[in-house]
Design a protein around this motif. Structure first.
Motif, PDB file in Angstrom:
ATOM      1  N   SER A 105       0.834  -1.210   0.000  1.00  0.00           N
ATOM      2  CA  SER A 105       0.000   0.000   0.000  1.00  0.00           C
ATOM      3  C   SER A 105       0.858   1.245   0.000  1.00  0.00           C
ATOM      4  CB  SER A 105      -0.925   0.002   1.218  1.00  0.00           C
ATOM      5  OG  SER A 105      -1.891  -1.023   1.110  1.00  0.00           O
ATOM      6  N   THR A 110      -2.030  -1.199  -4.496  1.00  0.00           N
ATOM      7  CA  THR A 110      -3.216  -1.646  -3.763  1.00  0.00           C
ATOM      8  C   THR A 110      -3.675  -3.026  -4.219  1.00  0.00           C
ATOM      9  OG1 THR A 110      -3.921   0.659  -3.540  1.00  0.00           O
ATOM     10  CG2 THR A 110      -5.580  -1.008  -3.113  1.00  0.00           C
ATOM     11  N   TYR A 132     -10.160  -4.261   8.959  1.00  0.00           N
ATOM     12  CA  TYR A 132     -10.103  -2.808   8.790  1.00  0.00           C
ATOM     13  C   TYR A 132      -9.198  -2.436   7.609  1.00  0.00           C
ATOM     14  CZ  TYR A 132      -9.587   2.131   9.864  1.00  0.00           C
ATOM     15  OH  TYR A 132      -9.598   3.501   9.782  1.00  0.00           O
ATOM     16  N   LEU A 133      -8.006  -3.078   7.555  1.00  0.00           N
ATOM     17  CA  LEU A 133      -7.078  -2.782   6.457  1.00  0.00           C
ATOM     18  C   LEU A 133      -7.662  -3.206   5.113  1.00  0.00           C
ATOM     19  CD1 LEU A 133      -3.678  -3.837   8.082  1.00  0.00           C
ATOM     20  CD2 LEU A 133      -4.443  -1.509   7.542  1.00  0.00           C
ATOM     21  N   GLU A 136     -10.067  -0.565   4.026  1.00  0.00           N
ATOM     22  CA  GLU A 136      -9.389   0.613   3.471  1.00  0.00           C
ATOM     23  C   GLU A 136      -8.918   0.367   2.042  1.00  0.00           C
ATOM     24  OE1 GLU A 136      -7.446   3.294   6.976  1.00  0.00           O
ATOM     25  OE2 GLU A 136      -6.289   1.535   6.359  1.00  0.00           O
ATOM     26  N   GLU A 139     -11.805   0.326  -0.327  1.00  0.00           N
ATOM     27  CA  GLU A 139     -12.312   1.682  -0.507  1.00  0.00           C
ATOM     28  C   GLU A 139     -11.472   2.442  -1.520  1.00  0.00           C
ATOM     29  OE1 GLU A 139     -13.551   5.577   2.203  1.00  0.00           O
ATOM     30  OE2 GLU A 139     -12.758   3.771   3.169  1.00  0.00           O
ATOM     31  N   ARG A 140     -10.153   2.236  -1.479  1.00  0.00           N
ATOM     32  CA  ARG A 140      -9.272   2.931  -2.413  1.00  0.00           C
ATOM     33  C   ARG A 140      -9.536   2.516  -3.860  1.00  0.00           C
ATOM     34  NH1 ARG A 140      -5.401   2.024   1.644  1.00  0.00           N
ATOM     35  NH2 ARG A 140      -4.501   0.257   0.520  1.00  0.00           N
ATOM     36  N   ALA A 147     -15.887  -2.659   0.773  1.00  0.00           N
ATOM     37  CA  ALA A 147     -15.299  -1.921   1.893  1.00  0.00           C
ATOM     38  C   ALA A 147     -16.262  -1.872   3.066  1.00  0.00           C
ATOM     39  CB  ALA A 147     -14.944  -0.509   1.442  1.00  0.00           C
ATOM     40  N   TYR A 151     -15.596  -3.232   6.859  1.00  0.00           N
ATOM     41  CA  TYR A 151     -15.698  -2.346   8.025  1.00  0.00           C
ATOM     42  C   TYR A 151     -16.714  -2.886   9.029  1.00  0.00           C
ATOM     43  CZ  TYR A 151     -12.910   1.300   5.728  1.00  0.00           C
ATOM     44  OH  TYR A 151     -11.894   2.015   5.136  1.00  0.00           O
ATOM     45  N   LYS A 176     -16.729   6.078   8.876  1.00  0.00           N
ATOM     46  CA  LYS A 176     -16.296   5.627   7.554  1.00  0.00           C
ATOM     47  C   LYS A 176     -17.460   4.991   6.780  1.00  0.00           C
ATOM     48  CE  LYS A 176     -11.321   4.836   7.598  1.00  0.00           C
ATOM     49  NZ  LYS A 176     -11.139   5.362   6.238  1.00  0.00           N
TER      50      LYS A 176
END
Length: 618
Positions: A105, A110, A132-133, A136, A139-140, A147, A151, A176
């Protein structure tokens, strides 16, 4: 370890700082300190040498530790090399995958980070950090649904009630999740906008003549991306109109019109909406559309004329007169002036018309109320006057009294045709009309059976033009086909489809009449089947050749009856209809024929026997 598993990273860092001397000998403590440190400044001094020692011994934790240290120092290549060694040493050590993912990352990879994070979650689904990671990373990439799922799993794994720190993290995750919904909506809106732009570009490339169906499908697709685009909605409605999808076209234009800002496009949409409504026989809706165009300053003579005609049919003479006057100002025509004068006549009150007729001697001077036939007579006389009846009668019938009267109109005297003068004119006009129609190759016996396009008689039984017939005759003089033969169906006053269908039926009937056929009623056809014992399919097949023409209202039957054009069988059948029309409608009831000297013969046979034409053979 319970401090970190509960999510209290700060307490775990303090604990590591206070117990750093033991980390070299306590592997569990070293792992705790390794996982707790997330920034370069959080790395305790004892950690690097301890990790080097563990790595020399081939421990996965040692390599994972070195991976983190070099990542936090910005040495991504060295970090990744150590992460790979950690994974090789222990493929099930989750921290190795998490550190590798963080390193990728940091390097902007990604896609690779997602690979390692998915593996990490697969090793243990109870690690809050892994979920959580993964959230993220997803989401990117714009995977907002994925995502949100990660979450939510992180939130479930976190157990926020276990510590204030976890409660804070839970709040961050919820924030988030809320932000994801907005980002997803924004992303979808952007995607829709981009698709709409691409679709519009593809649709524009189809401009010009070509496959209307293809344009319609592309416009439908584009409108699904931009449902609030009034211009696109209007274009699609226009294509639907071209394809005969009148209901869809009507709905599309009604939706588009309020949003159209360009005056020309608004007028075009109103015109086409009127077209669609007229096709659907929705005259009031067509009137509303044309009224909208008129209010916007419509100057298209064709549509203004249609609007005026609709207003006249609905007897809104005031508005019709306004539109006709406006139309005549744009394109002056003699016909328009005559219509304007007619509308002025129709606008007159019953009392005004009654007084006018009394001055003409057309009704009794003591009459108090105007009757419908009186108004019809008044309009017919006024039409005759506009066609020059007064001068014609004065010139032809000099010396005759009571042909016209002089009345004071304003400050001047004017002449009005009397009922007697009108009758003289009507007699001459009727004779001229008969000669006119005879020149159209219509036999005299048929002339007096002619009807207007609305199905009204053109001549009275006495051979005089009816009031409707006068109008039809004058239209015919102008080159219009304003009459119907006896075999033709009325076409005026219908939807466009009904008019086209009626015209098609009329052409088919005309063709049969020219081929030697005559029409018979449905009752006559039913009687013919009983009288001949012939089934329907035999009568319609060769050599009987009875024809049918289907119209909107009924099925019409035709039988061939002219020598030289018809088969002998058909001629014999037509004689049955002739007898029927002469009153000979009896159908023999005997079941057996009579032999010589009255002896019983064989079974009685009609035109058909055993569902086929009988030729004398059993």
């Amino acid at each position: 370890m319970s401090l970190l598993s509960s999510g209290d990273r700060g307490s775990a860092l303090v604990f590591c700082s206070e117990n750093g001397a033991k980390a070299g000998a306590d592997l569990a403590l070293l792992k705790l300190c390794l996982e707790a440190a997330e920034e370069k400044k959080e790395l305790p001094e004892f950690l690097p040498p301890a990790c080097e020692k563990l790595a020399q011994n081939g421990e996965a934790a040692g390599f994972a530790c070195l991976c983190k240290i070099h990542r936090l120092r910005g040495h991504n290549d060295i970090a990744l090399a150590n992460c790979r060694k950690a994974i090789a040493a222990d493929p099930l050590y989750q921290l190795s995958y998490l550190e590798a993912a963080k390193t990728f990352s940091a390097a902007g990879r990604t896609d690779k980070a997602l690979e390692y994070l998915n593996t990490a979650v697969g090793i243990s689904s109870e690690n809050y950090k892994a979920h959580y990671l993964l959230g993220e990373a997803r989401e990117r990439t714009g995977n907002y649904d994925g995502a949100a799922s990660s979450y939510e799993k992180a939130l479930k794994t976190l157990k926020p009630d276990s510590s204030p720190a976890n409660l804070k993290k839970a709040g961050l995750i919820k924030k988030k999740l809320s932000g994801l919904k907005n980002r997803k909506r924004s992303a979808l809106a952007r995607e829709k906008k981009n698709k709409a732009a691409r679709c519009r570009s593809e649709y524009s490339s189809l401009a010009g003549p070509g496959d209307v169906g293809k344009k319609y499908r592309k416009a439908s697709e584009c409108l699904s991306y931009s449902p609030s685009d009034p211009e696109l909605a209007a274009e699609l409605a226009g294509l639907a109109l071209d394809l005969g999808k009148y209901e869809e076209s009507e709905a599309g234009y009604k939706k588009a019109l309020p949003g159209l800002k360009n005056r020309e496009k608004k007028l075009e949409a109103a015109h086409n909406l009127a077209k669609a409504c007229l096709r659907l026989n929705k005259t009031p809706e067509a009137e509303k559309a044309l009224a909208m165009a008129y209010a916007a300053g419509d100057r298209e003579p064709g549509y203004l004329k249609t609007y005026a005609e609709i207003l006249e049919d609905s007897r809104n003479y005031d508005k019709a007169l306004e539109v006709r006057t406006y139309l005549n100002g744009i394109k002056p025509e003699r016909e328009s002036l005559e219509i304007i004068e007619t509308l002025k006549d129709k606008k007159m009150t019953s009392q005004e018309i009654l007084e006018d007729l009394q001055r003409r001697g057309a009704v009794n001077s003591g009459k108090k109320a105007l009757e419908p036939q009186d108004k019809t007579l008044f309009l017919a006389i006024r039409l005759a006057e506009r066609k020059g009846a007064l001068e014609q009668v004065r010139n032809k019938y000099q010396g005759y009294a009571n042909l016209y009267v002089e009345v004071l109109e304003g400050k001047e005297f004017g002449r009005k045709l009397t009922l007697q003068g009108y009758k003289f004119y009507l007699r001459d006009l009727s004779q001229a009309a008969v000669r006119f129609f005879e020149k159209k190759a219509i036999r005299l016996t048929e002339v007096f059976k002619l009807r207007t396009l609305y199905g009204e008689p053109i001549f009275t039984p006495k051979g005089e033009l009816t009031d409707e017939g006068i109008q039809a005759y004058f239209k015919a003089l102008n080159g219009e086909k304003s009459w119907l033969m006896t075999y033709e169906e009325a076409i005026a006053g219908r939807s466009r489809e009904a008019e086209e269908e009626a015209e098609s039926v009329n052409e088919a009937v005309k063709g049969l009449l020219m081929a030697g056929y005559m029409e018979m009623s449905e009752g006559e056809y039913d009687w013919l089947m009983l009288a001949t014992d012939c089934p329907d399919y035999v009568l319609k097949a060769s050599p009987c050749n009875i024809k049918t023409v289907k119209s909107r209202e009924r099925l019409r039957y035709f039988i061939c009856n002219q020598e030289g054009l018809c088969t002998g069988t058909a001629i014999k059948l037509s004689l049955y209809i002739s007898k029927y029309r002469d009153g000979n409608t009896d159908i023999p009831k005997e079941k057996r024929a009579t032999a010589f000297f009255g002896a019983g013969g064989g079974p009685a046979r009609k035109f058909c026997y055993k569902n086929r034409i009988w030729n004398g053979e059993e």
